[in-house]
Design a protein around this motif. Structure first.
Motif, mmCIF file in Angstrom:
data_model
loop_
_atom_site.group_PDB
_atom_site.id
_atom_site.type_symbol
_atom_site.label_atom_id
_atom_site.label_comp_id
_atom_site.label_asym_id
_atom_site.label_seq_id
_atom_site.Cartn_x
_atom_site.Cartn_y
_atom_site.Cartn_z
ATOM 1 N N THR A 1 -7.093 -10.051 4.498
ATOM 2 C CA THR A 1 -7.965 -9.413 3.501
ATOM 3 C C THR A 1 -7.159 -8.988 2.277
ATOM 4 N N THR A 2 -5.948 -8.488 2.517
ATOM 5 C CA THR A 2 -5.084 -8.091 1.397
ATOM 6 C C THR A 2 -4.819 -9.289 0.483
ATOM 7 N N ALA B 1 2.572 -4.828 2.805
ATOM 8 C CA ALA B 1 1.612 -5.553 3.651
ATOM 9 C C ALA B 1 1.787 -7.066 3.537
ATOM 10 N N TYR C 1 0.902 -1.159 0.000
ATOM 11 C CA TYR C 1 0.000 0.000 0.000
ATOM 12 C C TYR C 1 0.938 1.205 0.000
ATOM 13 N N GLN D 1 -11.167 -15.275 11.740
ATOM 14 C CA GLN D 1 -10.625 -15.027 13.078
ATOM 15 C C GLN D 1 -11.177 -16.060 14.052
ATOM 16 N N ALA E 1 -4.001 -12.669 13.030
ATOM 17 C CA ALA E 1 -4.534 -11.586 13.855
ATOM 18 C C ALA E 1 -5.011 -10.431 12.968
#
Ligand code: ATP
Length: 237
Positions: free
Chosen positions: A43-44, A18, A13, A194, A37
């Motif tokens: 998500t990336t 990331a 980013y 998670q 975590a």
């Protein structure tokens, strides 16, 4: 057969890195879980596979074809479909209209009819509420709608980003049961969670992501029994 393969993928980013050179593969027919975590890069990773983010280096193969530069909507047609984190349904559209948005990649009407049949048999609740506006449904129902919409394009691999997030316990159990059923029907699943306990229990294989790198890998059962995983992600020492 290997369906999806990430080779040395890095994602930035701006100047922030990331994801750091991750490699992993998903075999056809598997449920593969990524746990990690907040901020680990789950998500990336998912958005890079669906084509919403472009990696800064590395390549992605799908069914043997290099799709690294392929646009997200073309990936859908090829069989990669994502139900995004936070559901991402269209609140001002009905259930039916939301589901219809998932069919643009399908070439013929009989395919669309098949998709509706499959989604309504997995989620009878959506069948009952066809005309209801998406935004007026409960959190669990919206999650079902997001998964249903992702299934409408008849994906070969379904990407699920935190499907249990924010749901009441009875919905969480139901969502995991349905994910297993979707997989048993032949759809490969890549799951980010998670809620590590249930996600690992249902996974053929799993990976732990920590600050953008894969630090552990094994079968779902192996990671469930791994003391370091237990301590960090399963809430037991
Ligand atoms: P969560 O469970 O909280 O969604 P995650 O594992 O999915 O976490 P990512 O959302 O992929 O993690 O974030 C990975 C890293 O990239 C984090 O350090 C995050 O702050 C950073 N990041 C994510 N999105 C952006 C963005 N749009 N701009 C800058 N940095 C970002």
């Amino acid at each position: 057969m290997t369906l999806l393969e990430l080779k040395d993928i890095s994602v930035h980013y701006g100047r922030i890195k990331a994801i750091h050179d991750i490699s992993f593969s998903v075999e056809e027919g598997e449920i593969v879980t990524l746990i990690g975590a907040n901020g680990a890069g789950k998500t990336t990773t998912m958005r890079t596979i669906s084509g919403l983010l472009q990696p800064s280096s590395g390549s992605i193969l799908f069914d043997g074809q290099d799709i690294t530069k392929m646009k997200a909507h073309v990936r859908v047609v090829h069989g990669i479909s994502q139900a995004p984190e936070g559901r991402g349904i269209f609140p001002g559209m009905t259930v039916l209209e939301n589901l219809d948005m998932g069919t643009f990649g399908l070439k013929n009407k009989s395919g669309v009819a098949e998709s509706y049949e499959r989604v309504f048999s997995l989620f009878p609740r959506l069948d009952e509420r066809k005309k209801q506006l998406g935004g007026t449904m409960s959190g669990g129902e919206q999650q079902m709608l997001a998964i249903g919409r992702a299934l409408m394009s008849q994906p070969r691999v379904l990407l699920l980003d935190e499907p249990s997030m924010g749901l009441a316990p009875q919905f969480i159990r139901q969502i995991f049961k349905i994910i297993t059923e979707i997989n048993a029907q032949g759809t490969t699943v890549l799951l980010v969670e998670q809620n590590a306990n249930q996600a690992l229990a249902r996974a053929h294989r799993a990976f732990v992501l920590e600050t953008g790198a894969i630090t552990r890998t094994g079968t779902g059962k192996e990671l469930l029994a791994d003391p370091a995983v237990k301590e960090a992600y399963l809430g037991v020492g």
